[in-house]
Scaffold this motif. Structure first.
Motif, short mmCIF file in Angstrom:
data_model
loop_
_atom_site.label_atom_id
_atom_site.label_comp_id
_atom_site.label_asym_id
_atom_site.label_seq_id
_atom_site.Cartn_x
_atom_site.Cartn_y
_atom_site.Cartn_z
N HIS A 140 0.91 -1.46 0.10
CA HIS A 140 0.01 -0.08 -0.03
C HIS A 140 0.86 1.17 0.12
O HIS A 140 0.40 2.40 0.28
N THR A 141 2.29 1.22 -0.25
CA THR A 141 2.90 2.12 -0.37
C THR A 141 2.95 2.76 -1.52
O THR A 141 2.66 1.98 -2.56
N ALA A 142 2.77 4.15 -2.03
CA ALA A 142 2.96 4.52 -3.26
C ALA A 142 3.98 4.13 -3.99
O ALA A 142 5.27 4.24 -3.87
N HIS A 158 -2.77 -2.70 -16.03
CA HIS A 158 -1.99 -2.40 -15.02
C HIS A 158 -2.27 -0.74 -14.88
O HIS A 158 -1.98 -0.15 -15.93
N ALA A 159 -2.90 -0.11 -14.14
CA ALA A 159 -3.03 1.20 -13.97
C ALA A 159 -2.29 1.89 -12.77
O ALA A 159 -2.17 1.30 -11.73
N ALA A 178 -3.48 3.66 -3.31
CA ALA A 178 -3.37 4.77 -2.58
C ALA A 178 -4.35 6.11 -3.20
O ALA A 178 -4.41 6.11 -4.48
N GLY A 179 -4.83 7.11 -2.31
CA GLY A 179 -5.42 8.14 -3.20
C GLY A 179 -4.41 9.37 -3.12
O GLY A 179 -3.43 9.39 -2.31
N GLU A 208 -1.50 2.22 -7.29
CA GLU A 208 -1.81 1.47 -8.36
C GLU A 208 -3.07 0.31 -8.18
O GLU A 208 -3.50 0.06 -7.13
N ALA A 209 -3.38 -0.15 -9.30
CA ALA A 209 -4.39 -1.24 -9.39
C ALA A 209 -4.14 -2.11 -10.69
O ALA A 209 -3.58 -1.75 -11.54
N ARG A 210 -4.81 -3.56 -10.31
CA ARG A 210 -4.75 -4.40 -11.68
C ARG A 210 -5.99 -5.00 -11.94
O ARG A 210 -6.79 -5.22 -10.82
#
Length: 337
Positions: free
Chosen positions: A73-75, A263-264, A293-294, A300-302
């Motif tokens: 969860h780290t940027a 992958h975004a 993270a916001g 990131e998200a997949r």
């Protein structure tokens, strides 16, 4: 109401008030759709999405959509090199690019020499985000030597080449014809000598982020013009420099298998982004992505997709908290085998 919940509610209201102050051009959505409509490889009517209950009929349509944030969860470091490592390439056919990566660029952009391999290097380009120029990254497979200086030279040469970006929405802030005269690397510092000085701060940042992607971290980059010192640059803040949302993989123009991963990454309000998949003018699916993270951090998200064969457009964007309009669009066209 507990103290914690009350604090969260106050924070949420403050954020909503600030978001409402953002001014969105009345024609923003129309401009985005007009740009998307120019994609020459769109096809007429295509696949139809269906639910998990009918997943056994997967030969025709979308069958799996599994969004998940990255476990860490780290940027993420937007300058980190996450592409495949260097592979020997004695002949052009000895190292074919993976199906999820764009084809190798024409050899005229960089001349290979003895001991040169094909390396996947990050190259930064300029795109538009809500009317403002921002940096976007692509990975290009380029001929380069094994030393950091060789890799910096290859990546910067590609960055300077006109129309070298795979995505036609991206360009370079550098004047046409700018070339690399020399590159040296000393630890976390690099010196790049060019035939032109950076025309503005954006051009300097485009080069600095490209160099940093090779060396890692935040190197000191000394810019020279025809052997004369011009300025020393460090990376500017990502929030003020990079596009708010990136489609990292698959890249624009990639050919992928029917089941592939999207992958975004980005920095958006409440870590919430949207992904729309189109085939021609037909919406195949629309999904919500929750980044790890916001804003102001980058998350990131997949998501795993299974699509019918053909040409598809992936659109990553956020919806305005003020009026629900489309913001921060980054779109890639891919071919599904």
């Amino acid at each position: 109401m507990s103290s914690q919940r009350r604090d969260e509610e106050v924070l949420r209201r403050v954020l909503e008030v600030e978001a409402a102050k953002v001014e969105v051009r009345p024609d923003a959505l129309g401009a985005i759709r007009a740009r998307t409509a120019r994609r020459s490889r769109w096809l007429p009517f295509g696949a139809i999405a269906f639910t998990a209950a009918t997943a056994t009929a997967a030969t025709l349509v979308v069958v799996a959509l599994a969004a998940r944030p990255t476990p860490n969860h780290t940027a993420p470091d937007p300058g980190a090199v996450t592409a495949p490592a260097t592979t020997p390439s004695p002949t052009p056919a000895a190292s074919a690019p993976p199906t999820s990566a764009p084809a190798a660029p024409p050899p005229t952009r960089s001349s290979p020499s003895s001991g040169t391999g094909i390396t996947s290097l990050a190259v930064y380009y300029v795109g538009e985000d809500r009317g403002q120029p921002r940096l976007y990254r692509e990975f290009h497979r380029l001929p380069a030597g094994s030393s950091p200086a060789d890799k910096v030279r290859a990546a910067v040469t590609e960055m300077l080449a006109q129309e070298s970006a795979e995505d036609p929405d991206y360009t370079s802030a550098w004047p046409s014809g700018t070339g690399v005269l020399g590159v040296s690397v000393d630890g976390s510092a690099a010196t790049v000598d060019l035939t032109a000085a950076p025309p503005d701060d954006l051009a300097a940042q485009q080069l600095t982020w490209t160099v940093a992607a090779v060396l890692g971290g935040d190197p000191r980059v000394s810019l020279r013009h025809d052997g004369r010192d011009v300025r020393t640059v460090r990376k500017a803040a990502a929030l003020d420099t990079l596009g708010a949302l990136w489609l990292i993989e698959p890249q624009h123009g990639a050919t992928v298998a029917r089941t592939f991963e999207v992958h975004a990454a980005g920095a958006v309000f409440e870590a919430t982004a949207r992904l729309t998949v189109r085939k021609g003018r037909t919406v195949v699916t629309e999904e919500t992505l929750t980044l790890s993270a916001g804003a102001p951090a980058r998350g990131e998200a997949r998501i795993t997709l299974t699509l019918a064969p053909g040409t598809h457009v992936l659109e990553l964007y956020a919806l305005s908290a003020a009026d629900g309009s489309v913001q921060h669009l980054d779109d890639h066209t891919v071919t599904v085998r």
